[in-house]
Motif scaffolding. Sequence first.
Motif, PDB file in Angstrom:
ATOM      1  N   LEU A 158       0.835  -1.200   0.000  1.00  0.00           N
ATOM      2  CA  LEU A 158       0.000   0.000   0.000  1.00  0.00           C
ATOM      3  C   LEU A 158       0.875   1.258   0.000  1.00  0.00           C
ATOM      4  CD1 LEU A 158      -2.820  -0.979   2.551  1.00  0.00           C
ATOM      5  CD2 LEU A 158      -3.017  -0.763   0.054  1.00  0.00           C
ATOM      6  N   PRO A 159       0.393   2.350  -0.610  1.00  0.00           N
ATOM      7  CA  PRO A 159       1.207   3.568  -0.684  1.00  0.00           C
ATOM      8  C   PRO A 159       1.332   4.284   0.666  1.00  0.00           C
ATOM      9  CG  PRO A 159      -0.960   3.941  -1.639  1.00  0.00           C
ATOM     10  CD  PRO A 159      -0.872   2.481  -1.350  1.00  0.00           C
ATOM     11  N   ARG A 160       0.623   3.834   1.665  1.00  0.00           N
ATOM     12  CA  ARG A 160       0.728   4.415   3.012  1.00  0.00           C
ATOM     13  C   ARG A 160       1.410   3.422   3.945  1.00  0.00           C
ATOM     14  NH1 ARG A 160      -0.438   9.746   2.044  1.00  0.00           N
ATOM     15  NH2 ARG A 160      -2.461   9.976   1.026  1.00  0.00           N
ATOM     16  N   ILE A 161       1.896   3.935   5.059  1.00  0.00           N
ATOM     17  CA  ILE A 161       2.551   3.066   6.034  1.00  0.00           C
ATOM     18  C   ILE A 161       1.496   2.273   6.785  1.00  0.00           C
ATOM     19  CG2 ILE A 161       3.980   3.004   8.107  1.00  0.00           C
ATOM     20  CD1 ILE A 161       5.341   5.524   7.164  1.00  0.00           C
ATOM     21  N   VAL A 162       1.594   0.947   6.680  1.00  0.00           N
ATOM     22  CA  VAL A 162       0.680   0.042   7.379  1.00  0.00           C
ATOM     23  C   VAL A 162       1.526  -1.081   7.968  1.00  0.00           C
ATOM     24  CG1 VAL A 162      -1.287  -1.517   7.186  1.00  0.00           C
ATOM     25  CG2 VAL A 162      -1.229   0.567   5.811  1.00  0.00           C
ATOM     26  N   THR A 163       1.367  -1.323   9.254  1.00  0.00           N
ATOM     27  CA  THR A 163       2.098  -2.407   9.918  1.00  0.00           C
ATOM     28  C   THR A 163       1.103  -3.356  10.561  1.00  0.00           C
ATOM     29  OG1 THR A 163       2.310  -1.099  11.952  1.00  0.00           O
ATOM     30  CG2 THR A 163       4.103  -0.942  10.365  1.00  0.00           C
ATOM     31  N   ILE A 164       1.545  -4.590  10.807  1.00  0.00           N
ATOM     32  CA  ILE A 164       0.659  -5.593  11.387  1.00  0.00           C
ATOM     33  C   ILE A 164       1.311  -6.142  12.652  1.00  0.00           C
ATOM     34  CG2 ILE A 164       1.586  -7.424   9.918  1.00  0.00           C
ATOM     35  CD1 ILE A 164      -1.343  -8.562   9.876  1.00  0.00           C
ATOM     36  N   HIS A 165       0.528  -6.281  13.709  1.00  0.00           N
ATOM     37  CA  HIS A 165       1.047  -6.648  15.022  1.00  0.00           C
ATOM     38  C   HIS A 165       0.140  -7.711  15.662  1.00  0.00           C
ATOM     39  CE1 HIS A 165       3.520  -2.882  14.997  1.00  0.00           C
ATOM     40  NE2 HIS A 165       2.486  -2.440  14.298  1.00  0.00           N
ATOM     41  N   ASP A 166       0.689  -8.346  16.701  1.00  0.00           N
ATOM     42  CA  ASP A 166      -0.074  -9.296  17.529  1.00  0.00           C
ATOM     43  C   ASP A 166      -0.785 -10.346  16.670  1.00  0.00           C
ATOM     44  OD1 ASP A 166       0.700  -7.672  19.680  1.00  0.00           O
ATOM     45  OD2 ASP A 166      -1.089  -6.420  19.473  1.00  0.00           O
ATOM     46  N   ILE A 167      -0.039 -10.961  15.786  1.00  0.00           N
ATOM     47  CA  ILE A 167      -0.627 -11.943  14.859  1.00  0.00           C
ATOM     48  C   ILE A 167      -0.919 -13.254  15.600  1.00  0.00           C
ATOM     49  CG2 ILE A 167      -0.231 -13.282  12.761  1.00  0.00           C
ATOM     50  CD1 ILE A 167       1.568 -11.032  11.792  1.00  0.00           C
ATOM     51  N   ASP A 168      -2.123 -13.755  15.396  1.00  0.00           N
ATOM     52  CA  ASP A 168      -2.532 -15.043  15.977  1.00  0.00           C
ATOM     53  C   ASP A 168      -3.222 -15.844  14.871  1.00  0.00           C
ATOM     54  OD1 ASP A 168      -3.287 -17.167  17.541  1.00  0.00           O
ATOM     55  OD2 ASP A 168      -4.926 -16.097  18.546  1.00  0.00           O
ATOM     56  N   ILE A 169      -2.576 -16.919  14.438  1.00  0.00           N
ATOM     57  CA  ILE A 169      -3.111 -17.751  13.349  1.00  0.00           C
ATOM     58  C   ILE A 169      -3.428 -19.144  13.897  1.00  0.00           C
ATOM     59  CG2 ILE A 169      -2.656 -18.782  11.087  1.00  0.00           C
ATOM     60  CD1 ILE A 169      -0.771 -16.524  10.484  1.00  0.00           C
ATOM     61  N   GLY A 170      -4.613 -19.633  13.574  1.00  0.00           N
ATOM     62  CA  GLY A 170      -5.010 -20.977  13.996  1.00  0.00           C
ATOM     63  C   GLY A 170      -5.947 -21.596  12.987  1.00  0.00           C
ATOM     64  N   ALA A 171      -5.972 -22.900  12.948  1.00  0.00           N
ATOM     65  CA  ALA A 171      -6.840 -23.608  12.003  1.00  0.00           C
ATOM     66  C   ALA A 171      -8.261 -23.663  12.551  1.00  0.00           C
ATOM     67  CB  ALA A 171      -6.310 -25.017  11.765  1.00  0.00           C
ATOM     68  N   ARG A 172      -9.211 -23.559  11.658  1.00  0.00           N
ATOM     69  CA  ARG A 172     -10.614 -23.727  12.047  1.00  0.00           C
ATOM     70  C   ARG A 172     -10.894 -25.227  12.072  1.00  0.00           C
ATOM     71  NH1 ARG A 172     -14.500 -19.054   9.783  1.00  0.00           N
ATOM     72  NH2 ARG A 172     -15.812 -20.204  11.230  1.00  0.00           N
ATOM     73  N   GLN A 173     -11.221 -25.716  13.202  1.00  0.00           N
ATOM     74  CA  GLN A 173     -11.385 -27.159  13.385  1.00  0.00           C
ATOM     75  C   GLN A 173     -12.461 -27.722  12.451  1.00  0.00           C
ATOM     76  OE1 GLN A 173      -9.455 -29.079  15.213  1.00  0.00           O
ATOM     77  NE2 GLN A 173      -8.247 -27.303  15.878  1.00  0.00           N
ATOM     78  N   GLY A 174     -12.076 -28.730  11.647  1.00  0.00           N
ATOM     79  CA  GLY A 174     -13.032 -29.449  10.810  1.00  0.00           C
ATOM     80  C   GLY A 174     -13.563 -28.675   9.635  1.00  0.00           C
TER      81      GLY A 174
END
Length: 203
Positions: A158-174
């Motif tokens: 993106l042409p603007r400053i964007v950062t991502i923090h506190d990432i939590d990734i998990g699988a959706r069961q089933g």
Amino acid sequence: MDLNQLTELDLEQIGEWPGLAKAMLILLLCGGIAGAWYAFDTKGQLQRLRTAEQEEMSLRHEFESKQQQAANLGAYRRQLAEMEESFSTMLRWLPNRAGVAALLADISQTGLAAGLEFESFQPADETRQDFCAELPIHIHVTGRFHELGRFISGLAALPRIVTIHDIDIGARQGEHDASGTGVLLNLKATVKTYRYLDEETAE
């Protein structure tokens, strides 16, 4: 001439003193005058000379420093111009108040274009810093691994400053995607962008 003769000398009859006594008296008088001259005149002059020499050294160092600054003035001005240009470029990466809504839409559109499904998109209260305000957005999206990767890459592009923090990734069961070949993932994170505080707002 012995000590007894020295004690018998009369100051009122200096003219009749032996030559050696006269010479000793003259030496004593000359020594006293020289000592008094040094104490009342020469000593002060020597002190003033040392002070002047110290001031000369200080002024010489100051002159050399200013001469060096003057010689590098052109380089300093070019460096200042480059810094101002870089700062202006960085400010263009920060939206003003009017551009925040469009940036939020861009973030949302980036996720949709990557194939993600938004479970929630919640902008939070901004936090003011020195010359900008931090705008956190709490997101919860669902998609496949590659779609999440495209989303994060899209944010970075993106042409603007964007950062991502506190990432939590998990699988959706089933749960799988529509083709039944990929596991759906949940991504919870805080996306932060930054708004430039113009002078009026900062005051």
